[in-house]
Design a protein around this motif. Structure first.
Motif, PDB file in Angstrom:
ATOM      1  N   VAL A 122       1.670   2.426  -3.453  1.00 16.14           N
ATOM      2  CA  VAL A 122       0.342   2.988  -4.048  1.00 16.14           C
ATOM      3  C   VAL A 122       0.189   4.383  -3.582  1.00 16.14           C
ATOM      4  CG1 VAL A 122      -2.163   3.101  -4.052  1.00 16.14           C
ATOM      5  CG2 VAL A 122      -0.787   0.727  -4.395  1.00 16.14           C
ATOM      6  N   SER A 123       0.336   4.751  -2.361  1.00 12.59           N
ATOM      7  CA  SER A 123       0.408   5.838  -1.784  1.00 12.59           C
ATOM      8  C   SER A 123       1.582   6.809  -2.668  1.00 12.59           C
ATOM      9  CB  SER A 123       0.513   5.971  -0.109  1.00 12.59           C
ATOM     10  OG  SER A 123      -0.538   5.265   0.264  1.00 12.59           O
ATOM     11  N   ALA A 124       2.794   6.408  -2.547  1.00 11.69           N
ATOM     12  CA  ALA A 124       3.638   7.248  -3.369  1.00 11.69           C
ATOM     13  C   ALA A 124       3.264   7.518  -4.549  1.00 11.69           C
ATOM     14  CB  ALA A 124       4.871   6.471  -3.353  1.00 11.69           C
ATOM     15  N   ALA A 125       2.748   6.398  -5.547  1.00 14.98           N
ATOM     16  CA  ALA A 125       2.303   6.681  -6.926  1.00 14.98           C
ATOM     17  C   ALA A 125       1.455   7.962  -6.945  1.00 14.98           C
ATOM     18  CB  ALA A 125       1.713   5.733  -7.395  1.00 14.98           C
ATOM     19  N   GLN A 126       0.304   7.795  -5.980  1.00 18.74           N
ATOM     20  CA  GLN A 126      -0.605   8.866  -5.824  1.00 18.74           C
ATOM     21  C   GLN A 126      -0.056  10.008  -5.670  1.00 18.74           C
ATOM     22  OE1 GLN A 126      -3.617   6.729  -3.382  1.00 18.74           O
ATOM     23  NE2 GLN A 126      -4.463   5.434  -5.191  1.00 18.74           N
ATOM     24  N   GLU A 127       0.572  10.276  -4.796  1.00 21.72           N
ATOM     25  CA  GLU A 127       1.242  11.477  -4.321  1.00 21.72           C
ATOM     26  C   GLU A 127       2.002  12.129  -5.332  1.00 21.72           C
ATOM     27  OE1 GLU A 127       4.807  13.043  -1.335  1.00 21.72           O
ATOM     28  OE2 GLU A 127       3.860  11.038  -0.987  1.00 21.72           O
ATOM     29  N   HIS A 128       2.611  11.312  -6.505  1.00 26.54           N
ATOM     30  CA  HIS A 128       3.437  11.860  -7.492  1.00 26.54           C
ATOM     31  C   HIS A 128       2.569  12.043  -8.735  1.00 26.54           C
ATOM     32  CE1 HIS A 128       6.400  11.040  -4.687  1.00 26.54           C
ATOM     33  NE2 HIS A 128       7.126  12.079  -5.327  1.00 26.54           N
ATOM     34  N   GLY A 129       1.247  11.649  -8.711  1.00 23.80           N
ATOM     35  CA  GLY A 129       0.251  11.775  -9.728  1.00 23.80           C
ATOM     36  C   GLY A 129       0.249  10.720 -10.907  1.00 23.80           C
ATOM     37  N   GLN A 155       0.834  -1.038   0.173  1.00 23.30           N
ATOM     38  CA  GLN A 155      -0.004  -0.037  -0.239  1.00 23.30           C
ATOM     39  C   GLN A 155       0.839   1.387   0.032  1.00 23.30           C
ATOM     40  OE1 GLN A 155      -3.333   0.584  -0.535  1.00 23.30           O
ATOM     41  NE2 GLN A 155      -2.741   2.460  -0.459  1.00 23.30           N
ATOM     42  N   PRO A 156       1.893   1.467   0.752  1.00 25.80           N
ATOM     43  CA  PRO A 156       2.747   2.514   0.844  1.00 25.80           C
ATOM     44  C   PRO A 156       3.189   3.001  -0.586  1.00 25.80           C
ATOM     45  CG  PRO A 156       3.300   1.430   2.480  1.00 25.80           C
ATOM     46  CD  PRO A 156       2.425   0.642   1.782  1.00 25.80           C
TER      47      PRO A 156
END
Length: 255
Positions: free
Chosen positions: A57-64, A54-55
């Motif tokens: 996924v979160s990193a990907a979303q944070e960077h668009g 999950q982290p």
């Protein structure tokens, strides 16, 4: 006609040599994000990071970037990409390029070239890339995968052994002659979504297990692998601490 394609970046969190590798910092961003940025420059219509963590996924979303969770028990990146293709409901003729999450320096042109090669060769289920080998050490190195092609430029075989085997030179313990036409395999693949649906149902092949090369499963079962030839080797991926330090140094010089 210009190829329309998608990129999936499998990013498994576990790594024996570099724990948490996809999230290691390179120039202020996680490694997997650097790979996704290169993929986004290739002309891909969609870039998805596929992971079991999950982290990430979160990193990907944070960077668009788009990301999706996949099962943790996949045996290979191909299996993970196949799950993404099924989740997305991609049509049979969709071209999907596998870009590894530990390739922060992969040239966008190489990604585009492999996708275009598959687009231009409808008889192939997979496309990959190779470049010429010019030194004896690489020819004999089992960590460097070699390929032999047929008349149409499709793969006949991949091996960790020196192929083609220059019989007379090696019988006399001499260097391989330049005319041996040895090719080094580059670990990037483009697939048709129709093949990804089939791949998981194919029984592992003995040659695949002997060589520890999953692409041999496709050849064993009769699927064609087209090969795009590039003149030079792309930058290395990040497998060791030394690779990581080098990648960081390269990105530092770009600032």
């Amino acid at each position: 006609m210009k190829a329309i394609f998608k990129v999936v970046i499998p990013a498994r969190f576990a790594s024996t040599r570099l724990p948490g590798k996809p999230l290691l910092d390179i120039g202020g961003k996680p490694m997997v994000i650097r790979a996704a940025e290169q993929a986004s420059l290739s002309g891909a219509g969609q870039v998805i990071i596929a992971t079991d963590h999950q982290p990430i996924v979160s990193a990907a979303q944070e960077h668009g970037f788009q990301a999706c969770m996949t099962r943790a028990d996949h045996n290979s990146g191909t299996d993970r990409i196949a799950e993404v293709s099924a989740q997305q409901g991609w049509a049979d003729d969709t071209i999907v390029v596998n870009v590894q999450g530990d390739e922060p320096l992969i040239p966008p042109a190489l990604i585009r070239s492999v996708a275009q090669h598959l687009h231009d060769h409808p008889d192939c289920a997979i496309a990959t890339a190779c470049h010429p080998i010019h030194d004896e050490a690489s020819m004999r190195n089992p960590n460097i995968v070699k390929a032999v092609l047929d008349k149409q430029g499709n793969a006949l075989y991949f091996s960790r052994a020196p192929i083609p085997w220059p019989r007379d030179a090696y019988a006399g313990n001499l260097p391989s002659p330049q005319h041996a036409h040895a090719l080094r395999h580059i670990g990037i693949y483009a697939y048709r979504a129709s093949f990804l649906r089939i791949y998981g149902q194919l029984a592992p092949a003995q040659i695949e297990q002997i060589e520890s090369l999953e692409q041999l499963r496709a050849l064993y079962h009769g699927y064609r692998i087209g090969v795009a030839i590039t003149p030079e080797a792309p930058p290395s991926g990040v497998d060791t601490e030394a690779d990581l330090l080098l990648a960081r140094k390269i990105f530092e010089t770009r600032r």
